[in-house]
Motif scaffolding. Structure first.
Motif, short mmCIF file in Angstrom:
data_model
loop_
_atom_site.label_atom_id
_atom_site.label_comp_id
_atom_site.label_asym_id
_atom_site.label_seq_id
_atom_site.Cartn_x
_atom_site.Cartn_y
_atom_site.Cartn_z
N LEU A 1 2.03 -8.22 4.60
CA LEU A 1 2.54 -7.52 4.72
C LEU A 1 3.26 -7.03 3.41
N GLU A 2 3.39 -8.42 2.34
CA GLU A 2 3.91 -6.82 1.65
C GLU A 2 2.61 -6.12 1.23
N GLU A 3 1.48 -7.47 1.28
CA GLU A 3 0.33 -6.52 0.21
C GLU A 3 0.10 -4.90 1.46
N ARG A 4 -0.20 -5.32 2.67
CA ARG A 4 0.35 -3.58 3.78
C ARG A 4 0.80 -2.91 3.13
N LEU A 5 2.21 -3.34 2.78
CA LEU A 5 3.14 -2.69 2.11
C LEU A 5 2.69 -1.77 0.71
N GLU A 6 2.02 -2.22 0.30
CA GLU A 6 1.84 -2.38 -0.64
C GLU A 6 0.38 -0.76 -1.27
N GLN A 7 -0.37 -1.15 0.03
CA GLN A 7 -1.36 -0.68 0.35
C GLN A 7 -0.69 1.28 0.88
N ASN A 8 -0.11 1.25 1.96
CA ASN A 8 0.74 2.16 2.12
C ASN A 8 1.38 2.82 1.30
N ARG A 9 1.87 2.19 0.69
CA ARG A 9 2.76 2.84 -0.52
C ARG A 9 1.37 4.10 -1.66
N ARG A 10 0.44 2.64 -1.51
CA ARG A 10 -0.48 3.57 -2.79
C ARG A 10 -0.68 4.56 -2.08
N GLU A 11 -1.22 4.63 -0.57
CA GLU A 11 -1.75 5.53 0.24
C GLU A 11 -0.77 6.64 0.06
N ARG A 12 0.47 6.62 0.15
CA ARG A 12 0.99 7.70 0.69
C ARG A 12 1.30 7.96 -1.21
N ASP A 13 1.43 7.23 -2.03
CA ASP A 13 0.91 7.83 -3.48
C ASP A 13 0.31 8.96 -3.71
N ASN A 14 -0.97 8.30 -3.08
CA ASN A 14 -2.40 9.09 -3.46
C ASN A 14 -1.93 10.45 -2.40
N ALA A 15 -1.51 10.22 -1.40
CA ALA A 15 -1.56 11.66 -0.36
C ALA A 15 -0.90 12.49 -0.72
N LEU A 16 0.15 12.25 -1.23
CA LEU A 16 1.82 12.67 -2.49
C LEU A 16 0.53 13.22 -3.39
N ARG A 17 -0.20 12.82 -4.34
CA ARG A 17 -0.62 13.22 -5.70
C ARG A 17 -1.37 14.40 -4.95
N GLU A 18 -1.90 14.31 -3.87
CA GLU A 18 -3.68 14.73 -3.70
C GLU A 18 -2.78 16.20 -3.14
N ARG A 19 -1.35 16.17 -2.12
CA ARG A 19 -0.99 16.92 -1.65
C ARG A 19 -0.66 18.02 -2.67
N GLN A 20 -0.08 17.37 -3.31
CA GLN A 20 0.42 18.35 -4.86
C GLN A 20 -0.47 19.32 -5.65
N LYS A 21 -2.10 18.53 -5.62
CA LYS A 21 -3.26 18.79 -6.17
C LYS A 21 -3.20 20.27 -5.46
N MET A 22 -3.17 19.96 -4.55
CA MET A 22 -3.98 21.25 -3.52
C MET A 22 -3.05 21.61 -3.19
N LEU A 23 -1.77 22.03 -3.64
CA LEU A 23 -0.07 23.60 -3.82
C LEU A 23 -0.91 23.81 -5.09
N ARG A 24 -1.52 22.86 -6.07
CA ARG A 24 -1.25 23.62 -7.92
C ARG A 24 -2.40 24.15 -7.79
N ASP A 25 -3.58 23.90 -6.88
CA ASP A 25 -4.70 24.19 -6.40
C ASP A 25 -4.56 25.71 -5.71
N VAL A 26 -3.59 25.92 -5.18
CA VAL A 26 -3.58 26.61 -4.39
C VAL A 26 -2.63 27.85 -5.31
N GLU A 27 -1.83 27.39 -5.87
CA GLU A 27 -1.36 28.22 -6.87
C GLU A 27 -1.82 28.59 -7.55
N GLU A 28 -2.87 28.68 -8.25
CA GLU A 28 -4.01 28.87 -9.41
C GLU A 28 -5.19 29.89 -8.74
N MET A 29 -5.37 29.30 -7.27
CA MET A 29 -5.95 30.45 -6.62
C MET A 29 -5.05 31.92 -6.95
N HIS A 30 -4.52 31.42 -6.42
CA HIS A 30 -2.79 33.13 -5.64
C HIS A 30 -3.17 33.31 -6.93
#
Length: 152
Positions: free
Chosen positions: A82-111
């Motif tokens: 369960l702890e490993e699954r929670l840690e994996q979910n946290r990492r996936e959430r963090d990665n998704a958040l970083r991806e989203r922030q990168k996409m927002l920066r990319d969109v902002e840069e493109m704009h």
């Protein structure tokens, strides 16, 4: 003569009674010994039963302890999963958040790039327009002057 026969008979009866008493005493001793032997046997049986019962209780306790240990191990493994699954979910959430922030920066840069390109195009267009107007003005003035010179 009778008294001798009576005496012998009495002695015989006495001897028989004595033998009967001895036999009875031996019988009593034998019965006492058998009772002691029986009590000893019963005590031995009782001790063996108690020993067997203690052994059974030890086996039950060992089995209970093994089941408890196994359950603890299962729960520990489950908790770790369960702890490993929670840690994996946290990492996936963090990665998704970083991806989203990168996409927002990319969109902002493109704009920003689009805005800059648009501004550059407008600036180039204005410069080009000024240049053309300057040429037109120069040509117009030059042509007028040359026509005016010719008119003289």
């Amino acid at each position: 003569a009778k008294s001798m026969a009576e005496e012998r008979e009495q002695m015989y009866k006495g001897k028989i009674k004595q033998q009967a008493r001895e036999y009875q005493a031996q019988l009593v001793e034998l019965m006492k010994k058998e009772a002691v032997d029986e009590a000893a046997s019963e005590a031995i049986r009782q001790a063996e039963q108690e020993k067997a019962w203690r052994k059974r209780e030890e086996v039950w306790e060992r089995d209970r302890a093994m089941r408890a240990k196994l359950m603890e191990e299962v729960m520990a493994v489950r908790r770790q999963q369960l702890e490993e699954r929670l840690e994996q979910n946290r990492r996936e959430r963090d990665n998704a958040l970083r991806e989203r922030q990168k996409m927002l920066r990319d969109v902002e840069e493109m704009h920003t790039r689009d805005v800059l390109q648009s501004q550059v195009r407008r600036h180039i267009a204005k410069d080009h327009q000024r240049e053309i107007l300057a040429q037109v003005w120069f040509y117009s003035n030059h042509h007028i002057q040359s026509n005016g010179i010719n008119a003289d």
